[in-house]
Design a protein around this motif. Structure first.
Motif, PDB file in Angstrom:
ATOM      1  N   LYS A 120      23.239  27.762 -36.515  1.00  0.00           N
ATOM      2  CA  LYS A 120      23.109  29.127 -35.988  1.00  0.00           C
ATOM      3  C   LYS A 120      23.605  29.203 -34.550  1.00  0.00           C
ATOM      4  CE  LYS A 120      19.729  32.830 -35.297  1.00  0.00           C
ATOM      5  NZ  LYS A 120      18.319  33.212 -35.363  1.00  0.00           N
ATOM      6  N   TRP A 121      23.404  28.118 -33.777  1.00  0.00           N
ATOM      7  CA  TRP A 121      23.895  28.093 -32.399  1.00  0.00           C
ATOM      8  C   TRP A 121      25.418  28.178 -32.335  1.00  0.00           C
ATOM      9  CZ3 TRP A 121      20.390  23.536 -30.432  1.00  0.00           C
ATOM     10  CH2 TRP A 121      19.152  24.052 -30.039  1.00  0.00           C
ATOM     11  N   THR A 122      26.100  27.749 -33.376  1.00  0.00           N
ATOM     12  CA  THR A 122      27.568  27.731 -33.351  1.00  0.00           C
ATOM     13  C   THR A 122      28.195  29.072 -33.735  1.00  0.00           C
ATOM     14  OG1 THR A 122      27.784  27.002 -35.670  1.00  0.00           O
ATOM     15  CG2 THR A 122      27.557  25.284 -33.981  1.00  0.00           C
ATOM     16  N   ILE A 123      27.387  30.034 -34.153  1.00  0.00           N
ATOM     17  CA  ILE A 123      27.909  31.327 -34.606  1.00  0.00           C
ATOM     18  C   ILE A 123      27.729  32.371 -33.505  1.00  0.00           C
ATOM     19  CG2 ILE A 123      27.686  33.153 -36.332  1.00  0.00           C
ATOM     20  CD1 ILE A 123      26.602  31.023 -38.238  1.00  0.00           C
ATOM     21  N   ASP A 124      28.776  33.130 -33.243  1.00  0.00           N
ATOM     22  CA  ASP A 124      28.740  34.185 -32.231  1.00  0.00           C
ATOM     23  C   ASP A 124      28.289  35.491 -32.878  1.00  0.00           C
ATOM     24  OD1 ASP A 124      29.052  35.801 -30.043  1.00  0.00           O
ATOM     25  OD2 ASP A 124      31.247  35.768 -30.051  1.00  0.00           O
ATOM     26  N   TYR A 125      27.091  35.931 -32.524  1.00  0.00           N
ATOM     27  CA  TYR A 125      26.547  37.187 -33.049  1.00  0.00           C
ATOM     28  C   TYR A 125      26.693  38.344 -32.059  1.00  0.00           C
ATOM     29  CZ  TYR A 125      24.335  34.469 -36.759  1.00  0.00           C
ATOM     30  OH  TYR A 125      24.102  33.654 -37.841  1.00  0.00           O
ATOM     31  N   GLU A 128      31.288  42.991 -31.699  1.00  0.00           N
ATOM     32  CA  GLU A 128      31.091  44.255 -32.429  1.00  0.00           C
ATOM     33  C   GLU A 128      31.292  44.023 -33.920  1.00  0.00           C
ATOM     34  OE1 GLU A 128      33.323  47.563 -31.015  1.00  0.00           O
ATOM     35  OE2 GLU A 128      32.802  47.189 -28.924  1.00  0.00           O
ATOM     36  N   GLY A 129      30.426  44.589 -34.718  1.00  0.00           N
ATOM     37  CA  GLY A 129      30.514  44.430 -36.161  1.00  0.00           C
ATOM     38  C   GLY A 129      29.992  43.096 -36.667  1.00  0.00           C
ATOM     39  N   ALA A 130      29.421  42.293 -35.762  1.00  0.00           N
ATOM     40  CA  ALA A 130      28.876  40.995 -36.169  1.00  0.00           C
ATOM     41  C   ALA A 130      27.611  41.199 -36.993  1.00  0.00           C
ATOM     42  CB  ALA A 130      28.570  40.133 -34.949  1.00  0.00           C
ATOM     43  N   ASP A 131      27.364  40.283 -37.918  1.00  0.00           N
ATOM     44  CA  ASP A 131      26.174  40.365 -38.750  1.00  0.00           C
ATOM     45  C   ASP A 131      24.919  40.132 -37.914  1.00  0.00           C
ATOM     46  OD1 ASP A 131      27.690  40.789 -41.000  1.00  0.00           O
ATOM     47  OD2 ASP A 131      27.885  38.655 -41.440  1.00  0.00           O
ATOM     48  N   GLU A 132      23.803  40.619 -38.420  1.00  0.00           N
ATOM     49  CA  GLU A 132      22.509  40.391 -37.773  1.00  0.00           C
ATOM     50  C   GLU A 132      22.122  38.930 -37.959  1.00  0.00           C
ATOM     51  OE1 GLU A 132      19.206  41.737 -35.591  1.00  0.00           O
ATOM     52  OE2 GLU A 132      21.037  42.813 -36.120  1.00  0.00           O
ATOM     53  N   PRO A 133      21.716  38.228 -36.892  1.00  0.00           N
ATOM     54  CA  PRO A 133      21.337  36.816 -37.063  1.00  0.00           C
ATOM     55  C   PRO A 133      20.067  36.673 -37.895  1.00  0.00           C
ATOM     56  CG  PRO A 133      20.858  37.545 -34.830  1.00  0.00           C
ATOM     57  CD  PRO A 133      21.594  38.668 -35.500  1.00  0.00           C
ATOM     58  N   GLY A 148      15.812  30.844 -53.605  1.00  0.00           N
ATOM     59  CA  GLY A 148      17.079  31.439 -54.025  1.00  0.00           C
ATOM     60  C   GLY A 148      17.330  32.829 -53.510  1.00  0.00           C
ATOM     61  N   LYS A 149      16.300  33.517 -52.976  1.00  0.00           N
ATOM     62  CA  LYS A 149      16.480  34.882 -52.468  1.00  0.00           C
ATOM     63  C   LYS A 149      16.730  34.837 -50.964  1.00  0.00           C
ATOM     64  CE  LYS A 149      13.635  37.102 -55.984  1.00  0.00           C
ATOM     65  NZ  LYS A 149      12.426  37.893 -56.256  1.00  0.00           N
ATOM     66  N   ILE A 150      17.916  35.270 -50.544  1.00  0.00           N
ATOM     67  CA  ILE A 150      18.310  35.252 -49.140  1.00  0.00           C
ATOM     68  C   ILE A 150      18.633  36.674 -48.706  1.00  0.00           C
ATOM     69  CG2 ILE A 150      19.867  34.250 -47.425  1.00  0.00           C
ATOM     70  CD1 ILE A 150      18.251  32.139 -48.890  1.00  0.00           C
ATOM     71  N   GLU A 151      17.866  37.213 -47.757  1.00  0.00           N
ATOM     72  CA  GLU A 151      18.116  38.569 -47.271  1.00  0.00           C
ATOM     73  C   GLU A 151      19.261  38.584 -46.265  1.00  0.00           C
ATOM     74  OE1 GLU A 151      14.501  40.220 -45.788  1.00  0.00           O
ATOM     75  OE2 GLU A 151      13.464  40.045 -47.713  1.00  0.00           O
TER      76      GLU A 151
END
Length: 199
Positions: A120-125, A128-133, A148-151
């Motif tokens: 998660k640290w490697t992803i830029d949130y 603009e238009g980035a997904d919600e962390p 198996g259920k991932i929101e």
């Protein structure tokens, strides 16, 4: 302290900050600006994070995650040392039916949590238009309660990966608790029978 760039609760200004003051500061527009998109502080925490509105939120989150990573690393190291003891004393029963399940359980649960933190640290949130962390604590809870259920997915195929890890973790528990005592009981019964035959 060096990782948090902190000495007796005072930030150390060892390197230049990656954040700069804009020229048009006002009471309402007082946010710092990043020098450029590729700016990175060389080591530890940029001292400009201190005394900001989101300082407490940022530091609590960082310290909690780093504590988890360091704690799990220490536990994995302790379990790994157990393998050397089992091999040294020739206790291969414990090596196969205690140590291996313990290591698998740790890696499939807490090791996976550490992987998610680092990933998660490697992803830029911030763009603009980035997904919600995703909230990692909620992800770990739902891994056990709703497999198996991932929101809010962190990566593609996360649901299937978590189901496999959960199945491995659950399968290791009866192996850890039952196999060694059952085998030792059988060995004990065989020894008893041999003794009785000698008598």
């Amino acid at each position: 302290g060096t990782i948090y760039n902190d000495f007796i609760s005072v930030p150390l200004q060892v390197f230049d900050s990656m954040w700069v003051m804009p020229g048009n500061l006002t009471q309402t527009n007082n946010e710092l600006l990043l020098r450029d998109d590729s700016a990175h502080y060389p080591y530890g925490i940029d001292w400009n994070w201190y005394h900001r509105k989101n300082e407490l939120t940022f530091f609590n989150s960082l310290k909690m995650k780093m504590s988890v990573i360091l704690g799990v690393t220490q536990m994995m190291f302790g379990i790994s040392l157990g393998a050397f003891n089992y091999v040294h004393f020739g206790d291969y029963l414990s090596l196969y039916y205690v140590w291996i399940p313990q290591m698998l359980f740790m890696m499939c649960t807490f090791g996976y949590m550490c992987f998610m933190i680092i990933y998660k640290w490697t992803i830029d949130y911030s763009g603009e238009g980035a997904d919600e962390p995703p909230a990692l604590i909620q992800t770990m809870i739902k891994m056990f309660l709703s497999p198996g259920k991932i929101e809010t997915p962190l990566y593609d195929g996360q649901g299937a990966v978590q189901v496999v890890l959960l199945l491995i973790a659950v399968a290791t528990v009866p192996v850890m608790l039952l196999v060694k005592p059952i085998l030792q009981n059988k060995q004990h019964e065989l020894l008893q029978e041999e003794r009785e035959q000698l008598i």
